[in-house]
Scaffold this motif. Structure first.
Motif, short mmCIF file in Angstrom:
data_model
loop_
_atom_site.label_atom_id
_atom_site.label_comp_id
_atom_site.label_asym_id
_atom_site.label_seq_id
_atom_site.Cartn_x
_atom_site.Cartn_y
_atom_site.Cartn_z
N VAL A 1 -42.45 -3.30 12.17
CA VAL A 1 -40.99 -3.48 12.15
C VAL A 1 -40.65 -4.93 11.80
O VAL A 1 -39.75 -5.20 11.00
CB VAL A 1 -40.37 -3.07 13.50
N THR A 2 -41.39 -5.86 12.38
CA THR A 2 -41.18 -7.28 12.07
C THR A 2 -41.38 -7.54 10.58
O THR A 2 -40.59 -8.27 9.96
CB THR A 2 -42.15 -8.16 12.90
N MET A 3 -42.40 -6.94 10.00
CA MET A 3 -42.67 -7.14 8.57
C MET A 3 -41.54 -6.56 7.71
O MET A 3 -41.16 -7.16 6.70
CB MET A 3 -44.02 -6.52 8.19
N ILE A 4 -41.00 -5.43 8.12
CA ILE A 4 -39.90 -4.83 7.37
C ILE A 4 -38.69 -5.76 7.38
O ILE A 4 -38.09 -6.03 6.33
CB ILE A 4 -39.53 -3.44 7.96
N PHE A 5 -38.33 -6.26 8.56
CA PHE A 5 -37.17 -7.14 8.64
C PHE A 5 -37.44 -8.49 7.98
O PHE A 5 -36.52 -9.09 7.42
CB PHE A 5 -36.69 -7.29 10.08
N ALA A 6 -38.67 -8.96 8.02
CA ALA A 6 -39.02 -10.20 7.31
C ALA A 6 -38.83 -9.99 5.81
O ALA A 6 -38.31 -10.87 5.10
CB ALA A 6 -40.45 -10.62 7.63
N ALA A 7 -39.22 -8.82 5.32
CA ALA A 7 -39.05 -8.52 3.89
C ALA A 7 -37.57 -8.46 3.53
O ALA A 7 -37.15 -9.00 2.50
CB ALA A 7 -39.74 -7.20 3.55
N TRP A 8 -36.77 -7.83 4.37
CA TRP A 8 -35.33 -7.73 4.08
C TRP A 8 -34.64 -9.08 4.14
O TRP A 8 -33.77 -9.36 3.32
CB TRP A 8 -34.66 -6.74 5.01
N THR A 9 -35.01 -9.91 5.11
CA THR A 9 -34.36 -11.22 5.17
C THR A 9 -34.81 -12.08 3.99
O THR A 9 -34.01 -12.86 3.47
CB THR A 9 -34.62 -11.92 6.52
N SER A 10 -36.05 -11.93 3.55
CA SER A 10 -36.50 -12.65 2.35
C SER A 10 -35.75 -12.15 1.12
O SER A 10 -35.30 -12.96 0.28
CB SER A 10 -38.00 -12.45 2.14
N ALA A 11 -35.61 -10.84 1.01
CA ALA A 11 -34.88 -10.27 -0.13
C ALA A 11 -33.42 -10.73 -0.11
O ALA A 11 -32.82 -11.00 -1.17
CB ALA A 11 -34.95 -8.74 -0.09
N TYR A 12 -32.85 -10.84 1.06
CA TYR A 12 -31.48 -11.33 1.23
C TYR A 12 -31.36 -12.73 0.62
O TYR A 12 -30.44 -13.01 -0.15
CB TYR A 12 -31.16 -11.36 2.73
N LEU A 13 -32.29 -13.61 0.97
CA LEU A 13 -32.23 -14.99 0.46
C LEU A 13 -32.41 -15.04 -1.05
O LEU A 13 -31.71 -15.78 -1.74
CB LEU A 13 -33.31 -15.84 1.15
N VAL A 14 -33.34 -14.24 -1.57
CA VAL A 14 -33.58 -14.22 -3.01
C VAL A 14 -32.35 -13.68 -3.74
O VAL A 14 -31.90 -14.26 -4.74
CB VAL A 14 -34.83 -13.37 -3.34
N ARG A 15 -31.80 -12.59 -3.24
CA ARG A 15 -30.63 -11.99 -3.91
C ARG A 15 -29.41 -12.91 -3.82
O ARG A 15 -28.64 -13.02 -4.76
CB ARG A 15 -30.32 -10.62 -3.29
N ARG A 16 -29.23 -13.58 -2.70
CA ARG A 16 -28.11 -14.50 -2.55
C ARG A 16 -28.20 -15.64 -3.57
O ARG A 16 -27.19 -16.08 -4.12
CB ARG A 16 -28.08 -15.07 -1.14
N ALA A 17 -29.41 -16.09 -3.84
CA ALA A 17 -29.60 -17.19 -4.80
C ALA A 17 -29.28 -16.78 -6.23
O ALA A 17 -28.99 -17.63 -7.08
CB ALA A 17 -31.04 -17.71 -4.72
N SER B 1 -12.56 -5.08 3.91
CA SER B 1 -12.94 -4.64 2.55
C SER B 1 -14.38 -4.99 2.20
O SER B 1 -14.71 -5.27 1.04
CB SER B 1 -11.98 -5.20 1.50
N VAL B 2 -15.25 -4.95 3.19
CA VAL B 2 -16.69 -5.13 2.97
C VAL B 2 -17.31 -3.75 3.16
O VAL B 2 -17.26 -3.19 4.26
CB VAL B 2 -17.30 -6.14 3.96
N TYR B 3 -17.86 -3.22 2.07
CA TYR B 3 -18.38 -1.85 2.10
C TYR B 3 -19.88 -1.84 1.89
O TYR B 3 -20.46 -2.80 1.39
CB TYR B 3 -17.69 -1.00 1.02
N PHE B 4 -20.50 -0.69 2.24
CA PHE B 4 -21.93 -0.53 2.03
C PHE B 4 -22.25 -0.60 0.54
O PHE B 4 -23.21 -1.22 0.13
CB PHE B 4 -22.41 0.79 2.63
N VAL B 5 -21.44 0.09 -0.25
CA VAL B 5 -21.61 0.07 -1.69
C VAL B 5 -20.63 -0.96 -2.24
O VAL B 5 -19.47 -0.96 -1.90
CB VAL B 5 -21.33 1.47 -2.30
N GLY B 6 -21.12 -1.80 -3.07
CA GLY B 6 -20.28 -2.86 -3.63
C GLY B 6 -21.11 -4.11 -3.76
O GLY B 6 -22.21 -4.09 -4.29
N ASN B 7 -20.61 -5.20 -3.21
CA ASN B 7 -21.34 -6.45 -3.29
C ASN B 7 -22.57 -6.39 -2.40
O ASN B 7 -22.50 -5.90 -1.26
CB ASN B 7 -20.43 -7.61 -2.86
N PRO B 8 -23.72 -6.89 -2.89
CA PRO B 8 -24.95 -6.81 -2.10
C PRO B 8 -24.89 -7.53 -0.76
O PRO B 8 -25.60 -7.16 0.17
CB PRO B 8 -26.01 -7.46 -2.99
N SER B 9 -24.03 -8.53 -0.62
CA SER B 9 -23.97 -9.23 0.66
C SER B 9 -23.53 -8.28 1.77
O SER B 9 -24.09 -8.32 2.88
CB SER B 9 -23.02 -10.43 0.57
#
Length: 193
Positions: free
Chosen positions: A31-47, A118-126
């Motif tokens: 579970v830790t690895m999954i959330f580590a991957a998602w938080t890393s993906a979050y940072l990459v996508r935000r950039a 107006s923050v939805y699941f589908v739309g902006n990745p943030s």
């Protein structure tokens, strides 16, 4: 005659762990690895840009307080079981379960707050990341609440006491893990909007 010296090697205690506890630890690492991957993906996508900035729901603060309190009540349940105070054990597990359900309700209400903003699941990745991260954590909390209910039933059957602590130890370990994971995720989201 010379005294005979005998060297006897003591048997070493094997390194071991209850297989269920080991499986729980493997699960928590996964579970830790999954959330580590998602938080890393979050940072990459935000950039990459095209990232909507919005305020996190105020309810996330309240649910964070709820989950910290639930960690305290879970520890209370464990200590009570260790002292064979079964009435306090049952009370503390019940309160922890109710706080877990309150956390889930609060998270759902926080999603409603996001929709009003107006923050939805589908739309902006943030927004999508916030829904996925909080939603999957919520699913793990559901699993934790089920585990709490199993331990609560065992406590009512007098199967949780000082001579039989492994089930409540595992439940407490998992619950504290979920609490710590949420606090990490919340702080991560606060610092990386």
């Amino acid at each position: 005659m010379a005294a005979e010296i005998r060297i006897v090697e003591e048997a070493k205690k094997p390194l071991g762990m209850n297989p269920k506890k080991f499986a729980l630890w493997i699960f928590m690492v996964s579970v830790t690895m999954i959330f580590a991957a998602w938080t890393s993906a979050y940072l990459v996508r935000r950039a990459d840009g095209n990232w909507a900035v919005f305020e996190l729901p105020q309810l996330f603060w309240i649910t964070s307080v709820i989950i910290v309190i639930s960690s305290g009540t879970m520890h209370w349940a464990y200590l009570a079981a260790k002292r064979d105070n079964l009435e306090q054990t049952k009370l503390a597990i019940s309160i922890t379960t109710l706080l877990g359900v309150a956390f889930l309700i609060g998270q759902f209400m926080a999603w409603n707050e996001l929709v009003r903003e107006s923050v939805y699941f589908v739309g902006n990745p943030s927004g999508s990341f916030v829904y996925v991260i909080s939603g999957v954590h919520g699913l793990h909390i559901v699993g934790g609440v089920v585990f709490l209910l199993i331990v609560l039933v065992a406590a009512f059957r007098y199967k949780v006491h000082s001579k039989k602590l492994s089930q409540i130890e595992m439940c407490a370990t998992y619950w504290h893990f979920l609490d710590g994971l949420w606090l990490y995720l919340f702080v991560f989201l606060l610092l990386n909007r």
